[in-house]
Motif scaffolding. Structure first.
Motif, mmCIF file in Angstrom:
data_model
loop_
_atom_site.group_PDB
_atom_site.id
_atom_site.type_symbol
_atom_site.label_atom_id
_atom_site.label_comp_id
_atom_site.label_asym_id
_atom_site.label_seq_id
_atom_site.Cartn_x
_atom_site.Cartn_y
_atom_site.Cartn_z
ATOM 1 N N GLN A 60 -1.957 13.166 -3.173
ATOM 2 C CA GLN A 60 -1.175 13.776 -2.103
ATOM 3 C C GLN A 60 0.093 14.445 -2.605
ATOM 4 O OE1 GLN A 60 -1.779 14.326 1.414
ATOM 5 N NE2 GLN A 60 -3.644 14.237 0.199
ATOM 6 N N LEU A 61 0.634 13.966 -3.709
ATOM 7 C CA LEU A 61 1.786 14.647 -4.297
ATOM 8 C C LEU A 61 1.384 16.009 -4.866
ATOM 9 C CD1 LEU A 61 3.796 11.845 -6.121
ATOM 10 C CD2 LEU A 61 4.627 13.323 -4.290
ATOM 11 N N GLY A 62 0.147 16.133 -5.311
ATOM 12 C CA GLY A 62 -0.340 17.405 -5.827
ATOM 13 C C GLY A 62 0.284 17.816 -7.142
ATOM 14 N N LEU A 63 0.640 16.837 -7.980
ATOM 15 C CA LEU A 63 1.308 17.150 -9.236
ATOM 16 C C LEU A 63 0.350 17.514 -10.359
ATOM 17 C CD1 LEU A 63 3.964 14.287 -9.325
ATOM 18 C CD2 LEU A 63 4.435 16.719 -9.085
ATOM 19 N N ASP A 64 -0.869 16.987 -10.311
ATOM 20 C CA ASP A 64 -1.749 17.086 -11.468
ATOM 21 C C ASP A 64 -2.260 18.495 -11.707
ATOM 22 O OD1 ASP A 64 -1.516 14.379 -12.009
ATOM 23 O OD2 ASP A 64 -3.079 13.872 -10.574
ATOM 24 N N SER A 65 -2.562 19.207 -10.646
ATOM 25 C CA SER A 65 -3.060 20.570 -10.806
ATOM 26 C C SER A 65 -2.735 21.369 -9.563
ATOM 27 C CB SER A 65 -4.577 20.570 -11.038
ATOM 28 O OG SER A 65 -5.067 21.893 -11.039
ATOM 29 N N ARG A 125 7.356 18.152 -2.054
ATOM 30 C CA ARG A 125 6.257 17.212 -2.292
ATOM 31 C C ARG A 125 6.606 15.825 -1.753
ATOM 32 N NH1 ARG A 125 2.746 19.685 -5.734
ATOM 33 N NH2 ARG A 125 3.612 21.320 -7.063
ATOM 34 N N TRP A 126 7.813 15.405 -2.014
ATOM 35 C CA TRP A 126 8.209 14.064 -1.580
ATOM 36 C C TRP A 126 8.447 14.017 -0.078
ATOM 37 C CZ3 TRP A 126 7.376 10.060 -4.563
ATOM 38 C CH2 TRP A 126 7.223 10.276 -5.927
ATOM 39 N N PHE A 127 8.949 15.108 0.481
ATOM 40 C CA PHE A 127 9.098 15.211 1.939
ATOM 41 C C PHE A 127 7.722 15.107 2.600
ATOM 42 C CE2 PHE A 127 9.910 17.975 5.779
ATOM 43 C CZ PHE A 127 10.789 17.098 6.409
ATOM 44 N N ARG A 128 6.743 15.806 2.060
ATOM 45 C CA ARG A 128 5.360 15.755 2.543
ATOM 46 C C ARG A 128 4.772 14.359 2.343
ATOM 47 N NH1 ARG A 128 0.100 16.606 0.442
ATOM 48 N NH2 ARG A 128 -1.206 18.068 1.634
ATOM 49 N N PHE A 129 5.029 13.779 1.172
ATOM 50 C CA PHE A 129 4.477 12.468 0.830
ATOM 51 C C PHE A 129 4.951 11.400 1.814
ATOM 52 C CE2 PHE A 129 4.824 8.394 -1.392
ATOM 53 C CZ PHE A 129 3.548 8.242 -1.915
ATOM 54 N N GLN A 130 6.224 11.434 2.176
ATOM 55 C CA GLN A 130 6.754 10.425 3.100
ATOM 56 C C GLN A 130 6.063 10.518 4.461
ATOM 57 O OE1 GLN A 130 10.649 11.089 4.547
ATOM 58 N NE2 GLN A 130 11.053 8.956 5.008
ATOM 59 N N GLN A 131 5.834 11.726 4.943
ATOM 60 C CA GLN A 131 5.162 11.885 6.235
ATOM 61 C C GLN A 131 3.703 11.453 6.143
ATOM 62 O OE1 GLN A 131 6.080 15.868 7.853
ATOM 63 N NE2 GLN A 131 7.794 15.843 6.437
ATOM 64 N N PHE A 132 3.061 11.769 5.034
ATOM 65 C CA PHE A 132 1.684 11.345 4.830
ATOM 66 C C PHE A 132 1.578 9.824 4.885
ATOM 67 C CE2 PHE A 132 -0.832 9.458 1.367
ATOM 68 C CZ PHE A 132 -2.107 9.633 1.879
ATOM 69 N N TRP A 133 2.456 9.138 4.174
ATOM 70 C CA TRP A 133 2.355 7.687 4.106
ATOM 71 C C TRP A 133 2.577 7.043 5.475
ATOM 72 C CZ3 TRP A 133 0.135 4.180 1.453
ATOM 73 C CH2 TRP A 133 0.486 2.834 1.614
ATOM 74 N N GLY A 134 3.487 7.583 6.246
ATOM 75 C CA GLY A 134 3.722 7.029 7.576
ATOM 76 C C GLY A 134 2.493 7.112 8.454
ATOM 77 N N ASN A 135 1.681 8.162 8.254
ATOM 78 C CA ASN A 135 0.461 8.308 9.034
ATOM 79 C C ASN A 135 -0.681 7.468 8.491
ATOM 80 O OD1 ASN A 135 1.402 10.073 10.994
ATOM 81 N ND2 ASN A 135 1.104 11.843 9.683
ATOM 82 N N VAL A 136 -0.685 7.198 7.190
ATOM 83 C CA VAL A 136 -1.773 6.427 6.598
ATOM 84 C C VAL A 136 -1.725 4.980 7.058
ATOM 85 C CG1 VAL A 136 -2.663 5.482 4.435
ATOM 86 C CG2 VAL A 136 -2.092 7.892 4.594
ATOM 87 N N GLU A 137 -0.583 4.369 6.979
ATOM 88 C CA GLU A 137 -0.486 2.942 7.310
ATOM 89 C C GLU A 137 0.392 2.664 8.524
ATOM 90 O OE1 GLU A 137 -2.273 0.742 6.152
ATOM 91 O OE2 GLU A 137 -3.030 1.532 4.268
ATOM 92 N N GLY A 138 1.383 3.524 8.735
ATOM 93 C CA GLY A 138 2.369 3.203 9.764
ATOM 94 C C GLY A 138 1.844 3.202 11.184
ATOM 95 N N ARG A 139 0.838 4.069 11.497
ATOM 96 C CA ARG A 139 0.379 4.192 12.880
ATOM 97 C C ARG A 139 -0.926 3.464 13.156
ATOM 98 N NH1 ARG A 139 4.422 4.557 15.499
ATOM 99 N NH2 ARG A 139 3.054 4.883 17.293
ATOM 100 N N ARG A 140 -1.752 3.261 12.153
ATOM 101 C CA ARG A 140 -3.081 2.690 12.378
ATOM 102 C C ARG A 140 -3.019 1.309 13.020
ATOM 103 N NH1 ARG A 140 -7.447 0.011 9.725
ATOM 104 N NH2 ARG A 140 -9.430 0.988 10.301
ATOM 105 N N GLN A 141 -1.987 0.556 12.674
ATOM 106 C CA GLN A 141 -1.867 -0.801 13.203
ATOM 107 C C GLN A 141 -1.735 -0.811 14.730
ATOM 108 O OE1 GLN A 141 1.850 -2.559 11.865
ATOM 109 N NE2 GLN A 141 2.829 -0.546 11.761
ATOM 110 N N TYR A 142 -1.224 0.268 15.309
ATOM 111 C CA TYR A 142 -1.053 0.323 16.764
ATOM 112 C C TYR A 142 -2.358 0.655 17.493
ATOM 113 C CZ TYR A 142 3.956 0.202 15.923
ATOM 114 O OH TYR A 142 5.221 -0.171 15.538
ATOM 115 N N CYS A 143 -3.379 1.038 16.733
ATOM 116 C CA CYS A 143 -4.658 1.426 17.326
ATOM 117 C C CYS A 143 -5.709 0.318 17.225
ATOM 118 C CB CYS A 143 -5.159 2.685 16.620
ATOM 119 S SG CYS A 143 -6.522 3.540 17.435
#
Length: 637
Positions: free
Chosen positions: A116-121, A369-387
């Protein structure tokens, strides 16, 4: 320090007031290599609130002040050294930066996070090329659709050296972002997540992009990557049939000049999406209405709504964006609601990015990249628990203690929005659990529109449409000059408008019989070398980014093609037992999610009540499944 450096420093210092601190600090650690700035007392909260992560990661005012000072000092040192380019961090350093945002994570998460950081390529070229795998083998691919998924597939096929052509029915790339041009059309996902990990754009005008901005992103991507020369616009696929003796697919296509042509390919990738065939309500008399009428996805820009009586049928995502835009322009606006949506308050939904934040994103390497990464992570784990459904939970209108807390927070927000208007509040509170249907974002514009004297929210059932307007169950004729349908799409009818015939003459739509199923949403028994992107059970509710899911699906397709090209066989076909095993797992997981509970109708489900759209497992599960195909899941011939 030069005058130019001082000028940049001055801009950056001013910008710190607008900075997103939880992502800025790891970005600065990345830029400078100084990981000592990632102090525990400046670490953002990992656990989110019911209404989302606290501003600035929940840092206290004192911690925010300290974080800004740390950032300013770090930037001064970096500028004084002449703004050197960042070095590549070690695996341990990168993990420390990522865990500053995520908290401790299991090792198996790390490849996903790094992706998700997209650093490798930056170009995300496949790790293999046809010239090395099967240089003399003829292998062509047809991609149907030049939207988000189709463009990603084209990009990766080009990187692998596989000949391809993209067939797009519209006159431009962009898919739904080309087709939908209604007033107010925009993302309800952060555009930093709704973009390719391998083609990140550092600065966007908004956090939630307008249709014009996201369409520009895809058009620019297609042009810069040289994909346009391989895209045939204005070309509609009528049918695709598998030729068993020849081991290839034959596609009948209607060209923009009206000619029908037959194309051959060894594989087909369908990237037609889920939300592109408008659904109209099954109400008698719709064709009798004498005024202009249209679906939001087929907006008629030639009709001026000024001074007209307008009826909007539906309060889903598109109507939610349209109504605030046309309220006040129309002489009278009547909104017909069958079911109210839950609303996630998003104060900055229509606001442009803060100037200082834009400045930092433009000048600090990798900050985006890090701004994007923080939002990605919040959606991966932060919201699923409420569903997630708690089988022991008995409270009506929610599915767990966390889901109930979310419901209470959402109701409290609605009570503030409709203060002094109990009539509207009573119509605005859903009777189903949050996340059982699509949740919408709003910055208050919806409530402001409904509060207007010239806007009426009607919840009586529509029984008929006649020449003069809409008739509801109480017998009232609601006169209208224009009717606009915001009534969604035929989401569970994948690949509409084309006939797909597989091995032994099997028709795909007959095989599905209204219940579309595909292994990992990608492959289907009886249809060799046929791959779906954004197929059944790959839509997202609380699992992250749909663009990321498309990237992972494309990776699976490319790895499948590599496996096939390395073999002596011409075709690979999903086994029936593979699909049954996968669907059993998905159906079991769907029953544990709010969107899968019985008794709630939504576009997530088919006519039989089965969830055919959404991914109910974790993002990590999807990552694991799409790394590479299991040879035993397929039959090779």
């Amino acid at each position: 320090m030069s005058a130019a450096q001082e000028n940049v420093l001055g801009d950056l210092e001013a910008a710190l007031r607008d900075a997103d601190l939880p992502s800025l600090l790891p970005a600065l650690a990345h830029v400078t290599g100084d990981l000592s700035i990632l102090r525990d007392e400046l670490r953002p909260a990992v656990i989110s609130r019911p209404l989302g992560v606290e501003p600035q990661g929940g840092l206290s005012e004192r911690a925010q002040k300290e974080a800004r000072q740390v950032a300013a000092d770090t930037l001064r040192r970096w500028l004084a050294r002449g703004r050197p380019s960042p070095r590549t961090p070690s695996e341990g350093e990168l993990r420390q930066m990522m865990e500053f945002i995520t908290g401790p994570v299991d090792d198996e998460y790390l490849p996903l996070l790094r992706h998700q950081l997209g650093l490798d390529s930056e170009d995300a070229a496949p790790a293999w090329h046809k010239s090395a795998v099967a240089p003399d083998r003829r292998f062509r691919v047809v991609i149907i659709g030049a939207g988000m998924s189709g463009l990603a597939a084209a990009h990766h096929l080009r990187g692998a050296g596989i000949p391809f052509v993209v067939l797009e029915r519209n006159d431009e790339v962009g898919g739904v972002w080309w087709e939908n041009h209604y007033p107010g059309c925009r993302l309800d996902t952060s555009n930093y997540s709704y973009s390719y990990s391998f083609a990140q754009r550092p600065v966007w005008p908004h956090q939630y992009s307008t249709r014009e901005s996201i369409l520009d992103y895809f058009r620019t991507f297609a042009a810069e990557q040289g994909l346009r020369e391989s895209i045939r616009l204005g070309t509609r696929v009528l049918s695709a049939a598998f030729d068993e003796p020849g081991g290839c697919w034959r596609l009948r296509v209607l060209n923009r000049d009206g000619r029908i042509e037959t194309l051959e390919s060894e594989a087909v990738i369908s990237a037609v999406g889920q939300l592109n065939e408008p659904a109209y309500p099954a109400v008698p008399g719709r064709e009798r209405f004498r005024g202009p009428s249209w679906h939001t996805a087929r907006w008629d820009s030639d009709v001026d709504l000024s001074g007209r009586r307008v009826a909007v049928v539906g309060t889903g995502a598109s109507a939610f964006q349209v109504v605030p835009e046309i309220a006040g322009r129309a002489a009278e606006l009547r909104v017909f609601q069958r079911t109210p949506p839950w609303i996630m308050p998003t104060p900055a939904y229509r606001a442009p990015l803060r100037p200082g934040l834009r400045h930092l994103l433009a000048h600090v390497p990798h900050y985006h990249r890090w701004f994007r990464f923080q939002q990605f992570w919040g959606n991966v784990e932060g919201r699923r628990q409420y569903c997630l459904v708690d089988p022991e939970w008995r409270e009506q209108g929610s599915v767990s203690a966390l889901n109930h807390a979310l419901r209470e927070a959402l109701v409290a927000h609605l009570e503030r929005e409709y203060a002094g208007r109990p009539d509207l509040l009573a119509k605005a509170i859903p009777d189903y659990p949050p996340y059982a249907k699509r949740m919408l974002r709003d910055d208050g514009a919806w409530a402001r529109a409904l509060r207007r004297d010239d806007v009426m929210l009607i919840t009586d059932r529509i029984t008929e449409i006649e020449e003069r307007g809409v008739i509801t169950a109480d017998g009232t004729l609601h006169g209208a000059d224009v009717i606009i349908y915001g009534t969604g799409f035929h989401a569970s009818q994948f690949l509409p408008g084309m006939t797909v015939t597989g091995r032994n003459g099997v028709d795909l739509h007959r095989q599905w019989a209204g219940n579309p199923r595909a292994h990992i949403g990608i492959t289907v028994p009886n249809f060799p070398n046929f791959f779906l992107l954004y197929g059944p059970n790959t839509n997202l509710v609380v699992n992250g980014s749909i663009v990321m899911f498309s990237e992972l699906e494309v990776n699976y397709v490319l790895e499948s093609l590599k496996m096939l090209l390395e073999s002596p066989y011409r075709t690979m076909e999903c086994r029936e037992e593979t699909l049954e095993r996968f669907c059993a797992r998905v159906d079991e997981a769907s029953a544990r999610m709010a969107f899968g509970i019985p008794g709630v109708r939504s576009w997530y489900k088919n006519a039989m009540g089965r969830v055919t759209q959404n991914w109910p497992l974790s993002t990590l599960d999807f990552w694991r499944l799409t790394r590479r195909p299991e040879p035993g899941d397929y039959e090779f011939r």
